[in-house]
Design an enzyme around this catalytic site. Structure first.
Site, PDB file in Angstrom:
ATOM      1  N   SER A  20       6.057   1.892   0.373  1.00 33.20           N
ATOM      2  CA  SER A  20       6.132   0.595   0.183  1.00 33.20           C
ATOM      3  C   SER A  20       7.515  -0.539   0.133  1.00 33.20           C
ATOM      4  O   SER A  20       7.474  -1.310   1.138  1.00 33.20           O
ATOM      5  CB  SER A  20       5.848   0.402  -1.594  1.00 33.20           C
ATOM      6  OG  SER A  20       4.729   0.662  -1.693  1.00 33.20           O
ATOM      7  N   ARG A  64       8.356  -2.778   3.077  1.00 32.85           N
ATOM      8  CA  ARG A  64       8.760  -4.488   2.937  1.00 32.85           C
ATOM      9  C   ARG A  64      10.954  -4.488   4.104  1.00 32.85           C
ATOM     10  O   ARG A  64      10.835  -5.605   4.504  1.00 32.85           O
ATOM     11  CB  ARG A  64       9.088  -4.205   1.872  1.00 32.85           C
ATOM     12  CG  ARG A  64       8.350  -4.641   0.781  1.00 32.85           C
ATOM     13  CD  ARG A  64       7.731  -3.981  -0.910  1.00 32.85           C
ATOM     14  NE  ARG A  64       6.562  -4.712  -0.850  1.00 32.85           N
ATOM     15  CZ  ARG A  64       5.672  -3.802  -1.379  1.00 32.85           C
ATOM     16  NH1 ARG A  64       5.912  -3.023  -0.517  1.00 32.85           N
ATOM     17  NH2 ARG A  64       4.726  -4.390  -2.107  1.00 32.85           N
ATOM     18  N   GLY A  76      -3.172  -1.245   3.856  1.00 33.65           N
ATOM     19  CA  GLY A  76      -4.011  -2.560   2.841  1.00 33.65           C
ATOM     20  C   GLY A  76      -2.361  -3.555   2.456  1.00 33.65           C
ATOM     21  O   GLY A  76      -2.463  -4.379   2.586  1.00 33.65           O
ATOM     22  N   ARG A 100     -12.085  -3.910   2.692  1.00 32.69           N
ATOM     23  CA  ARG A 100     -11.417  -3.720   1.516  1.00 32.69           C
ATOM     24  C   ARG A 100     -11.006  -5.856   1.262  1.00 32.69           C
ATOM     25  O   ARG A 100     -11.074  -5.989   2.092  1.00 32.69           O
ATOM     26  CB  ARG A 100      -9.711  -2.869   1.725  1.00 32.69           C
ATOM     27  CG  ARG A 100     -10.270  -2.022   1.504  1.00 32.69           C
ATOM     28  CD  ARG A 100      -8.860  -1.267   2.092  1.00 32.69           C
ATOM     29  NE  ARG A 100      -8.132  -1.089   0.140  1.00 32.69           N
ATOM     30  CZ  ARG A 100      -6.667  -0.679  -0.017  1.00 32.69           C
ATOM     31  NH1 ARG A 100      -6.567  -0.202   1.359  1.00 32.69           N
ATOM     32  NH2 ARG A 100      -6.237  -1.016  -0.533  1.00 32.69           N
ATOM     33  N   SER A 147       3.290  -5.456 -11.693  1.00 30.11           N
ATOM     34  CA  SER A 147       3.292  -4.692 -10.337  1.00 30.11           C
ATOM     35  C   SER A 147       4.304  -3.947 -10.013  1.00 30.11           C
ATOM     36  O   SER A 147       5.683  -4.949 -10.735  1.00 30.11           O
ATOM     37  CB  SER A 147       2.038  -4.542  -9.345  1.00 30.11           C
ATOM     38  OG  SER A 147       2.526  -5.882  -9.111  1.00 30.11           O
ATOM     39  N   ASP A 201      -1.540   4.690  -7.262  1.00 31.55           N
ATOM     40  CA  ASP A 201      -2.096   5.398  -6.765  1.00 31.55           C
ATOM     41  C   ASP A 201      -1.951   7.062  -6.865  1.00 31.55           C
ATOM     42  O   ASP A 201      -1.563   8.302  -6.237  1.00 31.55           O
ATOM     43  CB  ASP A 201      -0.991   5.209  -6.042  1.00 31.55           C
ATOM     44  CG  ASP A 201      -1.261   4.128  -4.753  1.00 31.55           C
ATOM     45  OD1 ASP A 201      -2.028   3.056  -4.996  1.00 31.55           O
ATOM     46  OD2 ASP A 201       0.018   3.441  -3.838  1.00 31.55           O
TER      47      ASP A 201
END
Ligand code: S3P
Length: 433
Positions: free
Chosen positions: A22, A26, A101, A129, A200, A321
């Site tokens: 993640s 970014r 995703g 998805r 989140s 996850d």
């Protein structure tokens, strides 16, 4: 590829999981639209990394790999030359997000604001998805975008547009959705607010703030104003989600001591540590440090007398996850564990509720599938069997950890799925026994 995993008499060793996926995504994306240039080290590895790099390069992004990092001294890094907030170019072909995703949803936030035509697609799993969740707010901002099945599935087609800021009540606590909106918001002509139903992962907000964006957090509301970003070097911590496999294996195994170095401990990601602690896990955290607004630490996990717990409500996004591998911990714990409010698991790379229940029950676990989670009777003695990964990296790795605890041999199909996020997973596993 079918992979066999036999019962381990002892699990011992030191592991450094790959860079956090993640944060790497970014760092690549935001530095591409920033002013200046930056080095990103300990970048994630695997197919999802290739997906993000290819999409950014398809848009004109300049991300050059170096075999050693002149800034952090790390073995490898990417030098990202920023193009500025309005420097992306029309891609000459369909952008391919592969299995990722995060790539599709975050890059879509960029595409929505561009004055050009673009198409983004992905593999069979990603094309199943849900994408309406991002297209709805992006359209409200003024984007012209369509997709298969009435805008709910990829390929997604962007025609470009001028964006206005919106205030958007997010129907799901999804970091990918929030990030897509915030990335689009950087290029809008008025402020954009994403209102989250629950917290989140907040890597996007942290990184944007550290790169100089005008962004503010007020409880569950994140507001970004049109901003330019300044490039920022990032030394990515090791993936919390990759670490979770070894944490659970060590705690669930009767004869284990495993140290996992440099793990990201951002509080929006460490639900797995909180849940394991509640279950009585024997985990110590040492060497806490901070880089680019993100905390990391070394974790030492040892055999534990685990007990069942309830995993539900606001903690779910922080552990989303890790729920498949936590179902393994719950299977060998004493007592019952109930996981609820986790319907999102059904729309991940596979239906992870069905896949986890099928695989672990094949090994002798006693898990009942719920619409939005699982009910797990602990105290199971697992014995090796053939299990399916459903081509999903996290299911393949969860089944491998189960194989270490189970008696005999466990065989996992499509085990190469681990390459999506953890290409040297199988080699690492071999070093621990
Ligand atoms: C991610 C967010 C999570 C997680 C995924 C990575 C991210 O999804 O499952 O693996 O990098 O933003 P959602 O928060 O969108 O459910």
């Amino acid at each position: 590829m079918r992979q066999g995993v036999t019962h381990a008499m002892r699990l011992e060793g030191v592991v450094s999981p790959p860079g956090d996926k993640s944060i790497s995504h970014r760092a690549a994306l935001l530095n591409t639209i920033a002013d200046g240039s930056a080095h990103v080290s300990n970048f994630c590895v695997g197919d999802d990394r290739s997906a993000m790099l290819q999409c950014l390069r398809g848009l004109g992004g300049q991300l050059r790999r170096h075999e050693s990092c002149s800034v952090s001294g790390a073995d490898e890094c990417f030098e990202v030359t920023g193009l500025g907030i309005d420097g992306l170019q029309e891609p000459g072909d369909v952008l391919d997000a592969g299995n990722s995703g995060t790539t599709m949803r975050l890059v879509s936030g960029l595409l929505a604001a561009q004055p050009f035509f673009s198409v983004i697609s992905g593999d069979g799993s990603l094309r199943r998805r849900p994408m309406a969740r991002i297209l709805t707010p992006l359209r409200m901002m003024g984007a012209t975008v369509s997709g298969r099945q009435n805008g709910s599935l990829a390929p997604l087609v962007f025609q470009g547009g001028e964006l206005n800021g919106i205030e958007y009540d997010m129907p799901v606590a999804s970091a990918q959705l929030k990030s897509s909106i915030l990335i689009a918001g950087l290029s809008a002509n008025s402020p954009t607010t994403a209102v989250q139903p629950a917290a989140s992962r907040d890597h996007t907000e942290r990184m944007m703030a550290a790169m100089g964006a005008d962004i503010a957090l007020d409880d569950m509301r994140v507001t970004v104003r049109p901003s330019r970003l300044t490039s920022m070097n990032v030394a990515v911590p090791c993936d919390t989600s990759g670490a979770a496999f070894w944490l659970v294996a060590a705690c669930a195994h009767p004869n284990a001591s495993v140290r996992i170095n440099g793990v990201g401990i951002n509080p929006t990601r460490t639900g797995v540590l909180m849940v394991l602690e509640q279950m009585g896990a024997n985990i110590r955290m040492v060497n806490v440090r901070e880089d680019a607004g993100e905390l990391s630490a070394d974790l030492i996990a040892e055999s534990s007398d685990l007990r069942g717990t309830e995993i539900a409500g606001d903690i779910i996004p922080a552990v989303i996850d890790e729920l498949p591998v936590l179902a393994l911990a719950a299977s060998v714990a004493s007592g019952t564990t109930v996981i609820r409010d986790a319907a999102e698991l059904r729309v991940k790379e596979s239906d992870r509720i069905a896949a986890t229940v099928e695989g672990l029950n094949n090994l002798g676990a006693r898990i009942e599938e719920l619409d939005d989670g699982m009910s797990i009777k602990g105290g199971a003695s697992l014995s090796g069997a053939e299990v399916r990964s459903h081509g999903d990296h996290r299911i393949a790795m969860t089944m491998a950890m189960a194989g270490l605890v189970a008696t005999g041999e466990t065989t996992i199909d499509q085990a190469e799925a681990a390459d999506v996020s953890y290409p040297d997973f199988w080699e690492t596993l071999a070093t621990l026994r």
